[in-house]
Design a protein around this motif. Structure first.
Motif, PDB file in Angstrom:
ATOM      1  N   GLU A  10      82.203  35.542  -4.500  1.00 42.18           N
ATOM      2  CA  GLU A  10      82.447  36.898  -3.997  1.00 42.18           C
ATOM      3  C   GLU A  10      82.135  37.019  -2.512  1.00 42.18           C
ATOM      4  OE1 GLU A  10      80.550  39.902  -6.290  1.00 42.18           O
ATOM      5  OE2 GLU A  10      81.835  39.621  -8.054  1.00 42.18           O
ATOM      6  N   SER A  11      81.205  36.255  -2.037  1.00 39.62           N
ATOM      7  CA  SER A  11      80.871  36.300  -0.611  1.00 39.62           C
ATOM      8  C   SER A  11      81.814  35.459   0.226  1.00 39.62           C
ATOM      9  CB  SER A  11      79.428  35.832  -0.399  1.00 39.62           C
ATOM     10  OG  SER A  11      79.290  34.477  -0.802  1.00 39.62           O
ATOM     11  N   GLN A  39      77.056  41.036 -11.288  1.00 40.23           N
ATOM     12  CA  GLN A  39      77.322  39.600 -11.142  1.00 40.23           C
ATOM     13  C   GLN A  39      76.630  38.815 -12.251  1.00 40.23           C
ATOM     14  OE1 GLN A  39      75.936  38.942  -7.122  1.00 40.23           O
ATOM     15  NE2 GLN A  39      77.988  39.257  -6.264  1.00 40.23           N
ATOM     16  N   ILE A  51      81.926  32.160   0.321  1.00 40.82           N
ATOM     17  CA  ILE A  51      81.322  30.892   0.772  1.00 40.82           C
ATOM     18  C   ILE A  51      82.039  29.703   0.152  1.00 40.82           C
ATOM     19  CG2 ILE A  51      79.217  29.502   0.755  1.00 40.82           C
ATOM     20  CD1 ILE A  51      77.625  32.088   0.832  1.00 40.82           C
ATOM     21  N   ARG A  82      88.792  36.642  -4.535  1.00 44.75           N
ATOM     22  CA  ARG A  82      87.452  37.162  -4.284  1.00 44.75           C
ATOM     23  C   ARG A  82      87.460  38.694  -4.277  1.00 44.75           C
ATOM     24  NH1 ARG A  82      84.544  38.983   0.103  1.00 44.75           N
ATOM     25  NH2 ARG A  82      86.318  38.727   1.500  1.00 44.75           N
ATOM     26  N   GLN A 107      78.115  34.654  -7.009  1.00 43.77           N
ATOM     27  CA  GLN A 107      77.724  35.241  -5.724  1.00 43.77           C
ATOM     28  C   GLN A 107      78.424  34.541  -4.564  1.00 43.77           C
ATOM     29  OE1 GLN A 107      73.463  34.756  -5.944  1.00 43.77           O
ATOM     30  NE2 GLN A 107      73.158  36.763  -6.974  1.00 43.77           N
ATOM     31  N   ARG A 108      78.513  33.239  -4.627  1.00 45.42           N
ATOM     32  CA  ARG A 108      79.139  32.462  -3.544  1.00 45.42           C
ATOM     33  C   ARG A 108      80.653  32.692  -3.499  1.00 45.42           C
ATOM     34  NH1 ARG A 108      76.190  28.003  -1.579  1.00 45.42           N
ATOM     35  NH2 ARG A 108      77.996  26.606  -1.657  1.00 45.42           N
TER      36      ARG A 108
END
Length: 235
Positions: free
Chosen positions: A39-40, A21, A42, A7, A36-37
């Motif tokens: 990199e965050s 992104q 999640i 990540r 997005q998920r």
């Protein structure tokens, strides 16, 4: 490789390449939401997803050696160059910080102009030393400060006559005792006498070498130590 490391490296590499992104999603054909998920933190990407992103960004996320670190540094260097370009581009955008930017641009332009003027003046001075035989320096009140008379290999017979006639206007008289020219009709050897109100004298000098310069000067300055010099003078 731990997924958290992927990540972090994904964010670093993506930003170093100047990609959003959305860009990564379009190139890899993975949904923006998935990027997005990841990199965050999640979700944990599967090996297949990591492989696709690696191929898309041209970066092997499975390699944790120093080579990876070098690639990231190189990409960051490109990013820095991009940032400098952005600042230069922004400098000409006068919609923000108008007065500050105008001041910077004006100062920069003035420095460039003065630099070019100084450069051209130096070139002109060098050319004058070689080809212009008479240099007249004047004071602020337009009175004559100093007159330099140079004789070089560039001179021709017509040049010598012109010099002699021109100096009469400054009450300076010269008599040529000996003049010789080469096959190109340029001055090869000269011997002369000079008569001025501040001094008189003579000199003789071969000028076959174009780097040689002979002549005299008359200095009308009040505080100068040497009023007249002929021959080996600082011209």
């Amino acid at each position: 490789m731990e997924k958290l490391e992927f990540r972090t490296k994904l964010i670093e590499v993506r930003k170093a390449k100047g990609l959003t992104q959305v860009d990564v999603a379009e190139k890899s054909r993975i949904t923006v939401r998935t990027i997005q998920r990841i990199e965050s933190g999640i979700v944990k990407p599967r090996a297949f997803t990591i492989k696709i992103i690696s191929e898309t960004l041209g970066f092997d996320f499975y390699d944790s050696s120093d080579i990876c670190h070098d690639v990231i540094l190189n990409q960051n260097s490109k990013l820095k160059r991009h940032t400098i370009f952005w600042y230069v581009k922004d400098l000409f955008n006068l919609k923000t910080n108008t007065m500050k930017k105008i001041s910077i641009l004006s100062t920069t332009s003035l420095i460039i102009v003065l630099g070019l003027f100084s450069f051209n003046s130096e070139i002109f001075a060098q050319t004058s030393n070689k080809k212009n035989s008479i240099t007249v320096q004047k004071n602020m009140d337009k009175s004559i400060k100093r007159i330099d008379v140079r004789f070089t290999n560039y001179l021709t017979y017509d040049s010598l006559i012109s010099i002699k006639n021109h100096l009469k206007a400054y009450d300076i008289k010269i008599n040529y005792k000996k003049i010789e020219f080469d096959e190109d009709n340029r001055l090869k050897d000269i011997s002369l006498e000079a008569f001025t109100k501040l001094g008189s004298g003579s000199f003789s000098m071969p000028l076959s070498d174009i780097t040689k310069t002979g002549g005299f000067f008359v200095d009308y300055s009040k505080n100068t130590k040497t009023k007249f010099c002929i021959g080996g003078c600082d011209l």
